[in-house]
Design a protein around this motif. Structure first.
Motif, mmCIF file in Angstrom:
data_model
loop_
_atom_site.group_PDB
_atom_site.id
_atom_site.type_symbol
_atom_site.label_atom_id
_atom_site.label_comp_id
_atom_site.label_asym_id
_atom_site.label_seq_id
_atom_site.Cartn_x
_atom_site.Cartn_y
_atom_site.Cartn_z
ATOM 1 N N SER A 1 -25.287 -16.807 -7.747
ATOM 2 C CA SER A 1 -26.586 -16.169 -7.511
ATOM 3 C C SER A 1 -27.014 -16.295 -6.043
ATOM 4 N N CYS A 2 -26.510 -17.298 -5.334
ATOM 5 C CA CYS A 2 -26.808 -17.456 -3.905
ATOM 6 C C CYS A 2 -26.114 -16.387 -3.064
ATOM 7 N N ASP B 1 -25.715 -13.141 -4.296
ATOM 8 C CA ASP B 1 -26.078 -11.853 -4.884
ATOM 9 C C ASP B 1 -26.921 -11.080 -3.874
ATOM 10 N N ASP C 1 -28.588 -8.449 -4.114
ATOM 11 C CA ASP C 1 -29.852 -7.957 -4.669
ATOM 12 C C ASP C 1 -30.932 -9.040 -4.663
ATOM 13 N N VAL C 2 -30.512 -10.294 -4.690
ATOM 14 C CA VAL C 2 -31.452 -11.421 -4.692
ATOM 15 C C VAL C 2 -31.673 -11.948 -3.280
#
Length: 158
Positions: free
Chosen positions: A11-12, A14, A16-17
């Motif tokens: 997630s780090c 990603d 989009d994030v």
């Protein structure tokens, strides 16, 4: 053993994030630290390209780059630790080594390992933390090279 496991930190990375270009930084730097980074690039034989505006030039000494007039364009140095991973260093200030990485290039465990190795090399050479912030969110690092642990560690959830 890997510093980080892809399944635990994906997630780090990603876009989009985190935004496409994560902000990397070494705080409390000096002209000598910048020169140490340039020396490291040369010693490791990493492919690189220095440019000032649209003009590609021979890489000067850090003191010359950082001593340019305040209104001059900020030059950059593109460094490829491997053919498919690019870091773009920006010579904006002498007290912070600043560079970007494209998170779209850092997908999967193999690329993560290359990235962590790159951060370790810089952090060890400077004996300073190398921090990664989401694009445009300086001061909120999610991971980085920890000098005491001598490895890249997760610092916060993105």
């Amino acid at each position: 053993m890997a510093d980080l496991l892809w399944d635990e930190v994906s997630s780090c990375f990603d876009p989009d994030v985190m935004g496409s270009l994560a902000d990397m930084r070494v705080l409390g730097a000096s002209v000598q630290d910048w020169e140490a980074v340039l020396d490291l690039v040369a010693e490791k034989g990493w492919k690189c390209q220095y440019s000032d505006g649209e003009t590609v030039l021979r890489l000067p000494r850090a003191e010359a780059v950082l001593g340019r007039p305040a209104d001059a364009e900020c030059p950059n140095l593109r460094v490829w630790p491997t053919a498919d991973v690019l870091a773009i260093f920006r010579f904006c200030a002498d007290d912070e080594v600043d560079f970007d990485v494209d998170l779209r290039e850092l997908q999967g465990q193999d690329r993560l390992d290359v990235f962590c190795g790159f951060l370790r090399e810089i952090g060890r050479r400077l004996n300073k933390p190398v921090l990664m912030d989401p694009e445009g969110h300086d001061g909120h690092p999610v991971l980085g090279f920890d000098v005491e642990a001598d490895r890249v560690v997760l610092l916060a959830a993105p």
